[in-house]
Write an enzyme that holds these catalytic residues in place. Structure first.
Site, short mmCIF file in Angstrom:
data_model
loop_
_atom_site.label_atom_id
_atom_site.label_comp_id
_atom_site.label_asym_id
_atom_site.label_seq_id
_atom_site.Cartn_x
_atom_site.Cartn_y
_atom_site.Cartn_z
NE ARG A 304 -4.33 -0.17 1.69
CZ ARG A 304 -5.40 0.12 0.92
NH1 ARG A 304 -5.53 1.30 0.37
NH2 ARG A 304 -6.33 -0.77 0.73
CD GLU A 705 -7.45 2.08 6.29
OE1 GLU A 705 -8.20 1.62 5.41
OE2 GLU A 705 -6.30 1.65 6.50
N1 MTE Z 1 -12.60 4.45 14.30
C1 MTE Z 1 -12.69 4.09 15.59
N2 MTE Z 1 -13.48 4.80 16.39
N3 MTE Z 1 -11.98 3.05 16.09
C2 MTE Z 1 -11.13 2.31 15.29
O1 MTE Z 1 -10.50 1.37 15.76
N4 MTE Z 1 -10.17 2.00 13.04
C3 MTE Z 1 -9.85 2.65 11.77
C4 MTE Z 1 -11.08 3.32 11.17
N5 MTE Z 1 -11.74 4.12 12.16
C5 MTE Z 1 -11.01 2.68 13.91
C6 MTE Z 1 -11.80 3.76 13.46
C7 MTE Z 1 -9.30 1.74 10.78
S1 MTE Z 1 -7.67 1.36 10.85
C8 MTE Z 1 -10.07 1.20 9.81
S2 MTE Z 1 -9.42 0.19 8.63
C9 MTE Z 1 -11.51 1.46 9.73
O2 MTE Z 1 -11.98 2.31 10.77
C10 MTE Z 1 -12.23 0.11 9.81
O3 MTE Z 1 -13.61 0.25 9.79
P1 MTE Z 1 -14.43 0.50 8.43
O4 MTE Z 1 -13.90 -0.47 7.44
O5 MTE Z 1 -15.81 0.22 8.85
O6 MTE Z 1 -14.18 1.91 8.03
N1 HPA Z 2 -5.74 -2.82 3.99
C1 HPA Z 2 -5.92 -3.10 5.28
N2 HPA Z 2 -5.73 -4.28 5.79
C2 HPA Z 2 -5.30 -5.23 4.98
C3 HPA Z 2 -5.09 -5.00 3.63
C4 HPA Z 2 -5.31 -3.72 3.10
O1 HPA Z 2 -5.14 -3.44 1.91
N3 HPA Z 2 -4.65 -6.15 3.09
C5 HPA Z 2 -4.62 -7.03 4.11
N4 HPA Z 2 -5.02 -6.49 5.24
MO1 MOS Z 3 -7.25 -0.59 9.25
S1 MOS Z 3 -5.24 -0.26 9.33
O1 MOS Z 3 -7.15 -1.35 7.67
O2 MOS Z 3 -7.44 -1.84 10.37
#
Ligand code: MTE
Ligand code: HPA
Ligand code: MOS
Length: 769
Positions: A304, A705
């Site tokens: 990534r 993210e």
């Molecule tokens: N928001 C909160 N409150 N707590 C979390 O742990 N994790 C982040 C983001 N926002 C997180 C968060 C990360 S690393 C990711 S990948 C996404 O939420 C995962 O959830 P989503 O796929 O539903 O966005």
């Molecule tokens: N994003 C987050 N988590 C992951 C990914 C990615 O692209 N691939 C494997 N785990």
């Molecule tokens: Mo988020 S770093 O893809 O859990």
């Protein structure tokens, strides 16, 4: 709609791992981690610990009935160290006792003799010694070799990007409870219930169906529990299996900080070439990822970094190479942005350096090179770009020029305080970069009273995914939200899940829910059509009522459901979704890996106290591409949280290991995270609402993210503030920009290596600023 967890959160009744009622006879675990970063174990002395009255047993690698291996991508990570230790804190033994306190006391009585081996903490050193996790990867577009000669300016440099502690409020933990017929139920604070199930199955050496993994919710994961929850679940499962007793382990904050991996630090070299009009023609970058002692998710994180190495810019000639370097640190892991932020910092550093050398505003270079629809990313995917639109809207809504003028004026009138401003465009691809992971399932039951229960593979970690999934069901059934309930996540109900990660959880699980609900609605419409002697297309469900050709019928939702039940029509459905259109060829490094991209642009303003080196990040103003947000409150919460977390990473959070690989920033007294006082006083978010079709659920683009990367602008805003005080200050591209570093820069002597103010070249440029 409000986040469905908000009431239980504020009333303290939400159930996290440590709130699961404890069964009588439960034992407590604690891990003994290596005191040394690299070496050979010659003797493990457990006698003193075993003598403690409450200690039940101490497990070592020899007690593992299956394979002593928890590596997800590469099989290079033992659960418990056997002969060698590879990082400080690497689990060597697992104490089980009748109380939490006794388990911890016993850990302190364990002694180990280790013959130490050389310790590597620096990724460049690891790379030079051939210590690689996987072979290097290179992304190529055009041909940089021949492009340099077309460039009017070529600038080189390097960057050192530090890691970041996840600091989820809830630490890691697990609770394994034996069930009948050789099976275990495991509560885990994990983003990846299936990953835990797989790891436990390997450690115990029994099929996956013997292990149910349940997640109620997480007090934050941020990527730190995508893979690294496996260790604690596997240790509890091992002990529970061997002792046939429930075993629980919720880590102490200092254990968690010392034993788990963090965001990857990176070292990087860059070379950027521009033409006379400030078009970036060529970009080369080498990334040296500090992977830590084993692979964990490092190869995927590195990928990534390469995917996002040109951020929101179109650059016709790109060569980017990534090296995943094995060091003697805890294995670093996923963290919001998943390697993307590091890639973006480096291109922003390259642009900032070019701007400084050419004595132009970096925003001018940024703006001129924003990717447009139809242009390719280095990996071949063609952009459907909102980047120019976000920038224009930011200009329109927050008046960049006026803000720059105000900052300039402030700086002319103040000698001891200086302000800086920086623009930060972001472009982030949505999908797991590993195509096969982009799938999800949802199990929807309509109960015979018309209420609805949903199980998916999604893990609620504060990001609001359950609320969004609930909204999907309520909308498809057209019933009130309080008729729908989200059940906890369990591998018994939903199998083979990808972790909740990659910002794709709501898209994947929401779409699976959409598919399941739609299938049930189709069956119900069929029934209504037969009853009212029309076709199913004439039936609609609106606000709990059954309409026939748009007119109210005698039936409401309840009658529809009870009639279906009486006629033995299936009221349940298991929906499966796999993202269409995506593909990737990892040999040629070309394809279409992302369902879509999320765009946005932020303007960040900072003020530096030029006597003390302290600073505030005053304001972050953003135009963010929501697509068509299905829950603006939740999405705004994600953006605010992401921005503050990103600013923390760039400014104050300093992960510090000493040369022996020991974590020095091992508690909240030595690791500083942003609090309400460090958060910008202003975070203004303007929505870029777009109607463009996309693969997001209800076109509501993923938001988890991408906003973290707006925080990168804080580093450059501080750099610009320092330059307002000392135009040729020596400011190496090193993160985080702590007050100490700011102070050093404010009073630095000019370093010819980091400064090339070729004012005389600039006069020939004819650049309109
Ligand atoms: N928001 C909160 N409150 N707590 C979390 O742990 N994790 C982040 C983001 N926002 C997180 C968060 C990360 S690393 C990711 S990948 C996404 O939420 C995962 O959830 P989503 O796929 O539903 O966005
Ligand atoms: N994003 C987050 N988590 C992951 C990914 C990615 O692209 N691939 C494997 N785990
Ligand atoms: Mo988020 S770093 O893809 O859990």
């Amino acid at each position: 709609m409000k986040n469905i967890d908000s009431i239980t959160h504020v009333s303290g009744t939400s159930v996290y791992l440590d709130d699961v009622p404890v069964i009588n006879g439960t034992l407590y675990g604690a891990a003994f981690g290596s005191p040394c970063a690299h070496g050979v174990i010659s003797e493990l002395i457990l006698d003193d610990a075993l003598q403690l009255p409450e200690v039940v047993r101490i497990f070592t690698a020899a007690d593992i009935p299956g394979h002593n291996e928890i590596g997800g991508i590469i099989k290079d990570e033992p659960l418990l160290a056997d002969t060698h230790v590879h990082f400080c804190g690497m689990p060597i033994a697992f104490v089980v006792a009748r109380s939490r306190e006794a388990a911890r006391a016993a850990v302190k009585k364990i002694r180990v003799k280790i013959t130490s081996l050389p310790v590597i903490t620096d990724p460049r050193e690891a790379q030079a010694k051939g210590e690689l996790i996987v072979p290097p990867r290179t992304f190529r577009l055009g041909n940089t070799d021949s492009a340099w000669e077309q460039c009017a300016y070529v600038i080189t440099g390097n960057a050192d990007i530090n890691g970041q502690e996840h600091l989820y409020i809830e630490t890691q933990g697990a609770y394994a409870i034996p069930q009948e017929n050789n099976s275990l139920r495991i509560y885990s604070s994990t983003q990846g219930p299936t990953a835990v199930q797989r790891a436990v199955s390997g450690i115990i050496g029994q099929p996956m169906h013997r292990f149910e993994v349940i997640v109620t919710r997480l007090g934050g994961g941020f990527g730190g529990k995508e893979d690294q929850a496996n260790t604690w679940a596997a240790l509890c499962a091992l002990a529970a299996w061997r002792l046939n007793k429930p075993v629980k382990y919720a880590l102490h904050r200092m254990e968690d900080m010392a034993m788990t991996g963090k965001r990857h630090p990176y070292a990087a070299d860059f070379k950027i070439g521009l033409d006379k009009d400030l078009k970036i023609l060529a970009y080369e970058a080498s990334f040296f990822q500090n992977a830590g002692a084993s692979a964990d998710l490092s190869p995927a994180v590195l990928a990534r970094t390469l995917f996002h190495c040109t951020n929101s810019y179109y650059i016709p000639h790109v060569t980017a190479t990534g090296w995943s370097c094995r060091t003697n640190l805890p294995p670093n892991t996923a963290f919001r942005g998943f390697g993307g932020p590091q890639g973006m910092f480096v291109i922003e550093a390259a642009i900032a350096k070019a701007a400084h050398v050419l004595q132009v505003d970096a925003a001018l270079i940024q703006r001129r090179n924003l990717i447009r629809s139809g242009q390719p990313f280095p990996y071949g995917q063609i952009a459907e770009s909102e980047a120019p639109l976000c920038w224009e809207k930011l200009e329109e809504r927050f008046d960049i020029t006026e803000q720059q003028r105000k900052v300039k004026q402030f700086n002319e009138n103040n000698s001891l305080f200086k302000k800086g401003i920086a623009l930060m465009p972001v472009c982030f691809g949505i999908s797991f970069t590993n195509t096969l992971m982009n799938n999800a399932r949802s199990l929807v039951h309509v109960y015979s009273d018309g209420s609805v229960g949903i199980s998916t593979g999604a893990v609620e970690m504060g990001q609001g995914v359950n609320t969004k999934i609930l909204q999907v069901a309520a909308q498809v059934f057209s019933i009130p939200a309080d008729k729908v309930r989200l059940h906890h996540t369990s591998t018994n109900t939903i199998a083979n899940t990808s972790p909740s990660a990659a910002s794709a959880t709501a898209d994947l699980n929401g779409k699976a829910t959409l598919i399941a609900c739609t299938a049930i609605v189709e069956r119900l419409k069929q029934l209504a059509a037969v009853t009212f002697a029309v076709t199913p297309a004439d039936i609609t469900l609106v606000n709990g009522h059954v309409l026939v050709n748009g007119l109210p019928s005698a039936w409401d939702w309840y009658q529809l459901v009870t009639t279906a039940f009486a006629k033995r029509i299936c009221l349940s459905e298991h929906g499966h979704y796999a993202t269409p259109q995506i593909h990737y060829d990892a040999v040629n490094e070309k394809g279409h890996p992302f369902a879509y991209h999320v765009y946005g642009t932020a303007m960040l303003e900072a003020t530096v106290d030029c006597i003390r080196g302290t600073y505030t990040i005053d304001a972050v103003k953003v135009v963010h591409d929501f697509g068509n947000s299905m829950n603006t409150d939740i999405d705004r919460g994600q953006i605010e949280g992401g921005i503050v977390q990103g600013i923390g990473w760039m400014t104050m959070e300093e992960v510090l290991y000493d040369r022996d690989g020991k974590l020095r920033s091992n508690a909240l007294s030595t690791y500083k995270v942003p609090d309400i006082y460090a958060a910008p006083a202003t975070i203004a978010i303007e929505a870029l609402q777009t109607d463009r079709d996309n693969l997001a659920v209800f076109r509501s683009k993923a938001v988890g993210e991408p906003p973290l990367m707006y925080g990168i602008g804080a580093w450059f805003a501080l750099q610009n503030a320092v330059r307002a005080f000392h135009p040729n200050a020596d400011i190496p591209f090193v993160t985080p920009m702590t007050p100490e570093k700011v102070l050093m820069a404010l009073y630095s002597t000019t370093n010819p290596e980091t400064n090339h103010p070729h004012a005389e070249t600039v006069s020939h440029l004819g650049i309109d600023q």
